[in-house]
Scaffold this motif. Structure first.
Motif, PDB file in Angstrom:
ATOM      1  N   GLU A   1       7.085   1.767   8.922  1.00  0.00           N
ATOM      2  CA  GLU A   1       7.828   0.576   8.746  1.00  0.00           C
ATOM      3  C   GLU A   1       7.201   0.095   7.034  1.00  0.00           C
ATOM      4  O   GLU A   1       6.130   0.321   6.971  1.00  0.00           O
ATOM      5  CB  GLU A   1       7.269  -0.532   9.759  1.00  0.00           C
ATOM      6  CG  GLU A   1       7.807  -0.292  10.947  1.00  0.00           C
ATOM      7  CD  GLU A   1       7.649  -1.387  12.030  1.00  0.00           C
ATOM      8  OE1 GLU A   1       7.689  -2.357  11.786  1.00  0.00           O
ATOM      9  OE2 GLU A   1       7.213  -0.918  13.271  1.00  0.00           O
ATOM     10  N   PRO A   2       7.975  -0.526   6.706  1.00  0.00           N
ATOM     11  CA  PRO A   2       7.332  -1.285   5.130  1.00  0.00           C
ATOM     12  C   PRO A   2       6.088  -2.071   5.413  1.00  0.00           C
ATOM     13  O   PRO A   2       5.838  -3.103   6.432  1.00  0.00           O
ATOM     14  CB  PRO A   2       8.317  -2.085   4.915  1.00  0.00           C
ATOM     15  CG  PRO A   2       9.871  -1.482   5.600  1.00  0.00           C
ATOM     16  CD  PRO A   2       9.397  -1.186   6.714  1.00  0.00           C
ATOM     17  N   GLY A   3       5.060  -1.440   4.677  1.00  0.00           N
ATOM     18  CA  GLY A   3       3.657  -2.337   4.947  1.00  0.00           C
ATOM     19  C   GLY A   3       2.960  -2.250   6.212  1.00  0.00           C
ATOM     20  O   GLY A   3       2.267  -3.002   6.535  1.00  0.00           O
ATOM     21  N   LYS A   4       3.172  -0.982   7.099  1.00  0.00           N
ATOM     22  CA  LYS A   4       2.393  -0.749   7.991  1.00  0.00           C
ATOM     23  C   LYS A   4       2.028   0.711   8.121  1.00  0.00           C
ATOM     24  O   LYS A   4       2.553   1.693   7.487  1.00  0.00           O
ATOM     25  CB  LYS A   4       3.201  -0.816   9.241  1.00  0.00           C
ATOM     26  CG  LYS A   4       3.671  -2.284   9.743  1.00  0.00           C
ATOM     27  CD  LYS A   4       4.106  -2.321  11.174  1.00  0.00           C
ATOM     28  CE  LYS A   4       4.302  -3.941  11.450  1.00  0.00           C
ATOM     29  NZ  LYS A   4       3.041  -4.388  11.793  1.00  0.00           N
ATOM     30  N   HIS A   5       0.559   0.751   8.493  1.00  0.00           N
ATOM     31  CA  HIS A   5      -0.038   2.185   8.627  1.00  0.00           C
ATOM     32  C   HIS A   5      -0.845   2.420   9.801  1.00  0.00           C
ATOM     33  O   HIS A   5      -1.277   1.166  10.373  1.00  0.00           O
ATOM     34  CB  HIS A   5      -0.992   2.452   7.471  1.00  0.00           C
ATOM     35  CG  HIS A   5      -0.332   2.810   6.310  1.00  0.00           C
ATOM     36  ND1 HIS A   5       0.137   2.085   5.181  1.00  0.00           N
ATOM     37  CD2 HIS A   5      -0.223   4.224   5.483  1.00  0.00           C
ATOM     38  CE1 HIS A   5       0.504   2.762   4.188  1.00  0.00           C
ATOM     39  NE2 HIS A   5       0.353   4.022   4.431  1.00  0.00           N
ATOM     40  N   TYR A   6      -0.810   3.467  10.327  1.00  0.00           N
ATOM     41  CA  TYR A   6      -1.674   3.542  11.674  1.00  0.00           C
ATOM     42  C   TYR A   6      -3.153   4.167  11.138  1.00  0.00           C
ATOM     43  O   TYR A   6      -3.463   4.638  10.108  1.00  0.00           O
ATOM     44  CB  TYR A   6      -1.044   4.825  12.322  1.00  0.00           C
ATOM     45  CG  TYR A   6      -0.002   4.783  13.390  1.00  0.00           C
ATOM     46  CD1 TYR A   6      -0.222   3.838  14.361  1.00  0.00           C
ATOM     47  CD2 TYR A   6       1.265   5.345  12.973  1.00  0.00           C
ATOM     48  CE1 TYR A   6       1.032   3.772  14.971  1.00  0.00           C
ATOM     49  CE2 TYR A   6       2.394   4.822  13.819  1.00  0.00           C
ATOM     50  CZ  TYR A   6       2.224   4.127  15.302  1.00  0.00           C
ATOM     51  OH  TYR A   6       3.478   3.766  15.817  1.00  0.00           O
TER      52      TYR A   6
ATOM     53  N   GLU B   1     -17.438   4.065   4.819  1.00  0.00           N
ATOM     54  CA  GLU B   1     -16.630   4.173   3.539  1.00  0.00           C
ATOM     55  C   GLU B   1     -15.371   4.996   3.705  1.00  0.00           C
ATOM     56  O   GLU B   1     -15.523   6.158   4.243  1.00  0.00           O
ATOM     57  CB  GLU B   1     -17.153   4.663   2.200  1.00  0.00           C
ATOM     58  CG  GLU B   1     -16.545   4.674   1.052  1.00  0.00           C
ATOM     59  CD  GLU B   1     -16.968   5.362  -0.354  1.00  0.00           C
ATOM     60  OE1 GLU B   1     -16.593   5.428  -1.416  1.00  0.00           O
ATOM     61  OE2 GLU B   1     -18.216   5.680  -0.281  1.00  0.00           O
ATOM     62  N   VAL B   2     -14.084   4.585   3.417  1.00  0.00           N
ATOM     63  CA  VAL B   2     -13.018   5.578   3.466  1.00  0.00           C
ATOM     64  C   VAL B   2     -12.699   6.189   2.221  1.00  0.00           C
ATOM     65  O   VAL B   2     -12.611   5.290   1.062  1.00  0.00           O
ATOM     66  CB  VAL B   2     -11.542   4.688   4.258  1.00  0.00           C
ATOM     67  CG1 VAL B   2     -10.383   5.459   3.876  1.00  0.00           C
ATOM     68  CG2 VAL B   2     -11.873   4.194   5.340  1.00  0.00           C
ATOM     69  N   THR B   3     -12.165   7.457   2.333  1.00  0.00           N
ATOM     70  CA  THR B   3     -11.934   8.177   1.240  1.00  0.00           C
ATOM     71  C   THR B   3     -10.468   8.490   1.213  1.00  0.00           C
ATOM     72  O   THR B   3      -9.866   8.564   2.424  1.00  0.00           O
ATOM     73  CB  THR B   3     -12.862   9.278   0.713  1.00  0.00           C
ATOM     74  OG1 THR B   3     -12.498  10.360   1.843  1.00  0.00           O
ATOM     75  CG2 THR B   3     -14.170   8.852   0.698  1.00  0.00           C
ATOM     76  N   ALA B   4      -9.875   9.138   0.297  1.00  0.00           N
ATOM     77  CA  ALA B   4      -8.475   9.647   0.289  1.00  0.00           C
ATOM     78  C   ALA B   4      -8.308  10.842   1.316  1.00  0.00           C
ATOM     79  O   ALA B   4      -7.264  11.221   1.927  1.00  0.00           O
ATOM     80  CB  ALA B   4      -7.820  10.240  -0.959  1.00  0.00           C
TER      81      ALA B   4
ATOM     82  N   THR C   1      -3.949   2.719  -3.052  1.00  0.00           N
ATOM     83  CA  THR C   1      -3.669   1.564  -2.492  1.00  0.00           C
ATOM     84  C   THR C   1      -4.127   1.211  -1.031  1.00  0.00           C
ATOM     85  O   THR C   1      -4.684   0.396  -0.620  1.00  0.00           O
ATOM     86  CB  THR C   1      -2.666   0.778  -2.874  1.00  0.00           C
ATOM     87  OG1 THR C   1      -1.586   1.696  -2.410  1.00  0.00           O
ATOM     88  CG2 THR C   1      -2.066   0.524  -4.355  1.00  0.00           C
ATOM     89  N   LEU C   2      -3.910   2.383  -0.415  1.00  0.00           N
ATOM     90  CA  LEU C   2      -4.182   2.457   1.199  1.00  0.00           C
ATOM     91  C   LEU C   2      -5.741   2.526   1.297  1.00  0.00           C
ATOM     92  O   LEU C   2      -6.028   1.778   2.263  1.00  0.00           O
ATOM     93  CB  LEU C   2      -3.508   3.621   1.817  1.00  0.00           C
ATOM     94  CG  LEU C   2      -3.609   3.808   3.174  1.00  0.00           C
ATOM     95  CD1 LEU C   2      -3.236   2.756   4.092  1.00  0.00           C
ATOM     96  CD2 LEU C   2      -2.916   4.995   3.560  1.00  0.00           C
ATOM     97  N   VAL C   3      -6.191   3.291   0.350  1.00  0.00           N
ATOM     98  CA  VAL C   3      -7.788   3.635   0.608  1.00  0.00           C
ATOM     99  C   VAL C   3      -8.663   1.941   0.214  1.00  0.00           C
ATOM    100  O   VAL C   3      -9.473   1.792   1.048  1.00  0.00           O
ATOM    101  CB  VAL C   3      -8.131   4.566  -0.349  1.00  0.00           C
ATOM    102  CG1 VAL C   3      -9.990   4.621  -0.534  1.00  0.00           C
ATOM    103  CG2 VAL C   3      -7.925   6.075   0.238  1.00  0.00           C
TER     104      VAL C   3
ATOM    105  N   THR D   1       0.848  -1.165  -0.006  1.00  0.00           N
ATOM    106  CA  THR D   1      -0.032   0.032  -0.265  1.00  0.00           C
ATOM    107  C   THR D   1       1.019   1.074  -0.026  1.00  0.00           C
ATOM    108  O   THR D   1       0.732   1.964   0.878  1.00  0.00           O
ATOM    109  CB  THR D   1      -0.872   0.050   1.153  1.00  0.00           C
ATOM    110  OG1 THR D   1      -0.275  -0.267   2.497  1.00  0.00           O
ATOM    111  CG2 THR D   1      -2.048  -0.911   1.183  1.00  0.00           C
ATOM    112  N   PRO D   2       1.633   1.504  -1.056  1.00  0.00           N
ATOM    113  CA  PRO D   2       2.461   2.561  -0.749  1.00  0.00           C
ATOM    114  C   PRO D   2       1.934   4.020  -1.377  1.00  0.00           C
ATOM    115  O   PRO D   2       2.552   5.012  -1.484  1.00  0.00           O
ATOM    116  CB  PRO D   2       3.794   2.100  -1.755  1.00  0.00           C
ATOM    117  CG  PRO D   2       3.306   1.197  -2.958  1.00  0.00           C
ATOM    118  CD  PRO D   2       2.038   0.387  -2.106  1.00  0.00           C
ATOM    119  N   THR D   3       0.649   3.849  -2.096  1.00  0.00           N
ATOM    120  CA  THR D   3       0.186   5.052  -2.491  1.00  0.00           C
ATOM    121  C   THR D   3      -1.116   5.183  -1.763  1.00  0.00           C
ATOM    122  O   THR D   3      -1.630   4.252  -1.004  1.00  0.00           O
ATOM    123  CB  THR D   3      -0.292   4.757  -4.130  1.00  0.00           C
ATOM    124  OG1 THR D   3      -1.041   3.764  -4.234  1.00  0.00           O
ATOM    125  CG2 THR D   3       1.172   4.498  -4.950  1.00  0.00           C
TER     126      THR D   3
END
Length: 582
Positions: free
Chosen positions: A378-383, A281-284, A267-269, A262-264
């Protein structure tokens, strides 16, 4: 005196120049007004120079009307005054620098605040001498990285720059308002469609600043306007309306999630909606994008800066650049990321930035209590649910995000709409930046030194010629307003018989005697060629003397209105003069 086309230094072209991108560039070259010498450098030929001088005359008249006094300073300037104000460095690559035979540094003047301040310091020493406003109409030089659009954006150009010197802020405001009104009169006389917008001061320094922008789809300046309230601003000067702060108490703790690949933002949304992390629903706009840039400060130091903006927005390079001036902005390169391993591409978050001493500025929408989905460093991690003011504390706000149609107006009275324009004037309340640098003082009424306060005011004189061409051309060619047209009337001999030729000579002589500036096409070219040239050259009125002369008729063409009418030959001159003089 009548100017004859057969003797005029003029060659019109049928084809557009290969490098021309905008109508004014195409038409001014095709009509023989200007010729390119080098990128961003143009010669002014007779017709172009007449128009340029008439624009100068309008500017000069309105400047004189507010009591400004014209002087002329050199364009070749020593380095030292610009070192004193740091602008030798701040101007960066835009400054033309050169050395004399002794190795001394000089520059070609882009603007003259320093020299005007020094000039006043050298001449005045009493409060009784103030206020004073000085101006010049002079060639300036800026090394544009991408000179384009002919004389709209050149490396050498003619500008009117004026400078007011007052004893206090009230005096500065009066000088500023006098210039503002003078500029409105200038542009109204020229017939330009323009808007006045709030602007940033940039390398000029100072406080209040406004730009005059000519409406144009080819303009390089984007501005926004609120149709409901009349608010208008250059995008660099738009202040984002911050939403109310949100209570932090009771908000759930931030949670770090595995978010592979999810680097963009997109892709995160997609992941967030698939995981159902917000229960809606999550938006940018729910995400916080962290953009890393490198600032190069005038003292040579570099700084890595983190900029946080809502994920549904892009960074506007102009707004970012204006927010960090006089520093220059660069993107981080691979070496920067390698030297700072806590910067994990695609997963950068506020926590690592602040833990490692990186200054972190956020969009005004990132208010205390707002919760975000953002990188966990960290790679592949989001809060999810990282709360501003609780989990991270920005070092301040920054205006760097794009401004979009439909955004709320800063005055709270409607929404913004984007438009494009060409800068034709800029006025600044400089304050004491330059008078401090050179200690420009006079003795006040109480016998104590008073530091003068300055205003700076510019009009793009040569650019105005191109602006008029942009706004007032049609598919046939240029259409000059009478105020700046090279000639008032263009007389065309449209028949080869001696009667018509003699009649045209008579009409031209009578118009000349009435004080009009007359261009007479006395060439042996065909009527078709003459008519095409008349349309291309763009004089406001064209008098055609042809076969109708034998019947006591001439034709008057109004280039601006696109109309034509027959006039009796015996009253033609009086009729033409009446129309031209209104």
């Amino acid at each position: 005196m009548i100017t004859r086309l057969s003797h005029l230094f003029l060659r019109t072209l049928r084809d557009d120049p290969a490098d021309a991108e905008v109508p004014s560039h195409k038409l001014l070259v095709r009509a023989g007004y200007v010729r390119r010498i080098a990128p961003g450098v143009y010669s002014w030929l007779p017709l172009g120079l007449r128009t340029l001088r008439k624009v100068e005359d309008v500017v000069r008249a309105e400047m004189n009307a507010i009591g400004a006094q014209e002087i002329s300073l050199p364009a070749l300037l020593p380095r030292e005054p610009y070192e004193s104000t740091n602008r030798w460095t701040e101007y960066g690559d835009a400054l033309f620098r050169l050395k004399d035979r002794k190795g001394q540094d000089y520059l070609l003047g882009p603007t003259h605040e320093e020299l005007f301040a020094l000039t006043v310091k050298g001449e005045y020493n009493s409060y009784k001498d103030l206020p004073v406003t000085l101006y010049q109409i002079q060639t300036k030089y800026r090394d544009e990285g991408r000179p384009r659009a002919g004389i709209l954006r050149g490396r050498e150009f003619v500008m009117k720059d004026s400078y007011s010197f007052d004893l206090d802020e009230d005096g500065l405001k009066k000088s500023y308002n006098a210039h503002r009104e003078a500029y409105q009169k200038i542009f109204d006389r020229l017939g330009v469609k323009y808007v006045i917008v709030a602007a940033t001061s940039g390398a000029m320094g100072g406080s209040a600043s406004e730009e005059f922008l000519a409406d144009s789809p080819v303009g390089e300046d984007t501005y926004v306007i609120c149709r409901e309230s009349g608010y208008a601003a250059n995008v660099e000067a738009v202040v984002t309306a911050a939403p109310p702060e949100i209570p932090i108490e009771g908000q759930a703790d931030a949670v770090a999630h595995d978010t592979p690949n999810t680097p963009t933002i997109a892709t995160l949304v997609e992941w967030a909606n698939g995981a159902g992390v917000l229960g809606r629903e999550v938006t940018a706009a729910d995400t916080l994008k962290n953009v890393m840039v490198k600032l190069r400060h005038p003292d040579g130091k570099t700084e890595i800066l983190g900029v946080g903006i809502p994920g549904d927005r892009e960074v506007d390079d102009k707004r970012l650049g204006a927010s960090v001036e006089p520093a220059e902005v660069e993107l981080l390169d691979e070496a920067d990321f390698k030297a700072n391993p806590f910067l994990v591409k695609g997963y950068i978050g506020p926590k690592a930035l602040q833990a490692n001493g990186i200054r972190y500025l956020v969009d005004p929408r990132v208010v205390t209590g707002s919760a975000w989905i953002t990188g966990a460093d960290e790679p592949g991690k989001h809060y999810v649910g990282l709360v501003a003011g609780r989990d991270f504390t920005p070092d301040g706000t920054i205006e760097a995000a794009e401004v979009r149609d439909g955004d709320p107006s800063p005055d709270g009275r409607g929404v913004l709409e984007a438009a494009r324009g060409i800068e034709i004037g800029h006025i600044f309340q400089l304050g004491q930046k330059y008078t401090d640098a050179f200690e420009v003082d006079v003795l006040g009424e109480n016998g104590k030194p008073v530091r003068l306060t300055m205003g700076s005011y510019g009009v793009g004189v040569s650019r105005m010629v191109a602006v008029l061409a942009e706004q007032m051309h049609d598919e046939k060619g240029l259409r000059w307003p009478r105020e700046v047209a090279p000639f008032d009337v263009h007389v065309v001999i449209a028949n080869k018989d001696e009667g018509a030729r003699a009649g045209a000579e008579q009409v031209a002589a009578e118009l000349d005697a009435m004080g009009l500036e007359v261009l007479l096409d006395d060439r042996t070219a065909s009527p078709g060629v003459k008519f095409k040239d008349a349309e291309l050259l763009g004089m406001p009125y064209v008098v055609v003397v042809g076969r109708g002369w034998a019947d006591g008729k001439i034709e008057l063409r109004d280039r601006f209105a696109g109309t034509a009418e027959e006039l009796p030959a015996e009253t033609a001159v009086a009729d033409v003069v009446a129309k031209i003089r209104g």
